[in-house]
Design an enzyme around this catalytic site. Structure first.
Site, PDB file in Angstrom:
ATOM      1  N   PRO A 137       0.764  -1.252   0.000  1.00 14.99           N
ATOM      2  CA  PRO A 137       0.000   0.000   0.000  1.00 14.99           C
ATOM      3  C   PRO A 137       0.802   1.314   0.000  1.00 14.99           C
ATOM      4  O   PRO A 137       0.764   2.090   0.954  1.00 14.99           O
ATOM      5  CB  PRO A 137      -0.846  -0.128   1.263  1.00 14.99           C
ATOM      6  N   CYS A 138       1.465   1.589  -1.105  1.00 14.93           N
ATOM      7  CA  CYS A 138       2.215   2.838  -1.225  1.00 14.93           C
ATOM      8  C   CYS A 138       1.282   4.053  -1.266  1.00 14.93           C
ATOM      9  O   CYS A 138       1.724   5.177  -0.993  1.00 14.93           O
ATOM     10  CB  CYS A 138       3.138   2.807  -2.440  1.00 14.93           C
TER      11      CYS A 138
END
Length: 181
Positions: A137-138
């Site tokens: 989850p950047c």
């Protein structure tokens, strides 16, 4: 040779890639994403129906349905340096509905790598090159000043993903200039 397939999502068409054995997911990019497929030096051949893709698509179905599937449910093998691998492991620790700053990522990475400090820009470069978007989850990383910057998939996709996860977007702003607008 890597294999690929596509997945239509609420944030646009996604390309998924797996290793030659078909056992590990090595990529997930939004259409038009910066650095799309850049870690796949040998190229990709489309091949649907592989079990790793079926598991990833099921994960994405649940995610876009508002569920919170765990990163550990999938066999991930992002290609990158030891430094980038460490940053991506830290990204996987960010809970749903929460955000952290690039500086936070840099501090955690420095500690895990036995350094006294690290620049937020160095961490930001590794975050930007995350080859498995959404699952790693950047999109949960924001600027220290509250800016929604730095998402290689585009700011609108980042906003949709954060809203889907229940993040109050009103406390952030979209910068007028940036690398991922």
């Amino acid at each position: 040779m890597y294999y690929s397939t596509t997945y239509p999502s609420p944030v646009g068409l996604l390309t998924l890639a797996c290793d030659p054995s078909g056992s590990q997911l090595v990529g997930l990019w939004l259409e038009g994403q910066k650095y799309h497929g850049n870690t796949m030096m040998e190229g990709m051949t489309e091949k649907n129906g592989m079990p790793v893709f079926d598991r990833a698509k099921d994960w994405l179905d649940r995610y876009f349905d508002g569920k919170k599937p765990g990163v550990g449910e999938l066999s991930l093998a992002p290609v990158g340096s030891a430094f980038r691998q460490e940053v991506w492991r830290i990204l996987c620790e960010i809970p749903y509905g929460e955000v952290v700053t690039y500086g936070d990522i840099a501090k955690k990475t420095a500690v895990k790598m036995g350094r006294t400090s690290m620049s937020g820009q160095a961490a930001g470069g590794a975050v930007a090159h995350n080859p498995i978007s959404i699952i790693i989850p950047c999109h949960r990383v924001v600027g220290a000043n509250g800016s929604l910057t730095g998402y290689a998939g585009g700011i609108q996709a980042k906003i949709k993903l954060l809203e889907l996860e229940g993040v109050d977007i009103s406390r952030f702003f979209v910068p007028k200039k940036g690398t991922a607008l």
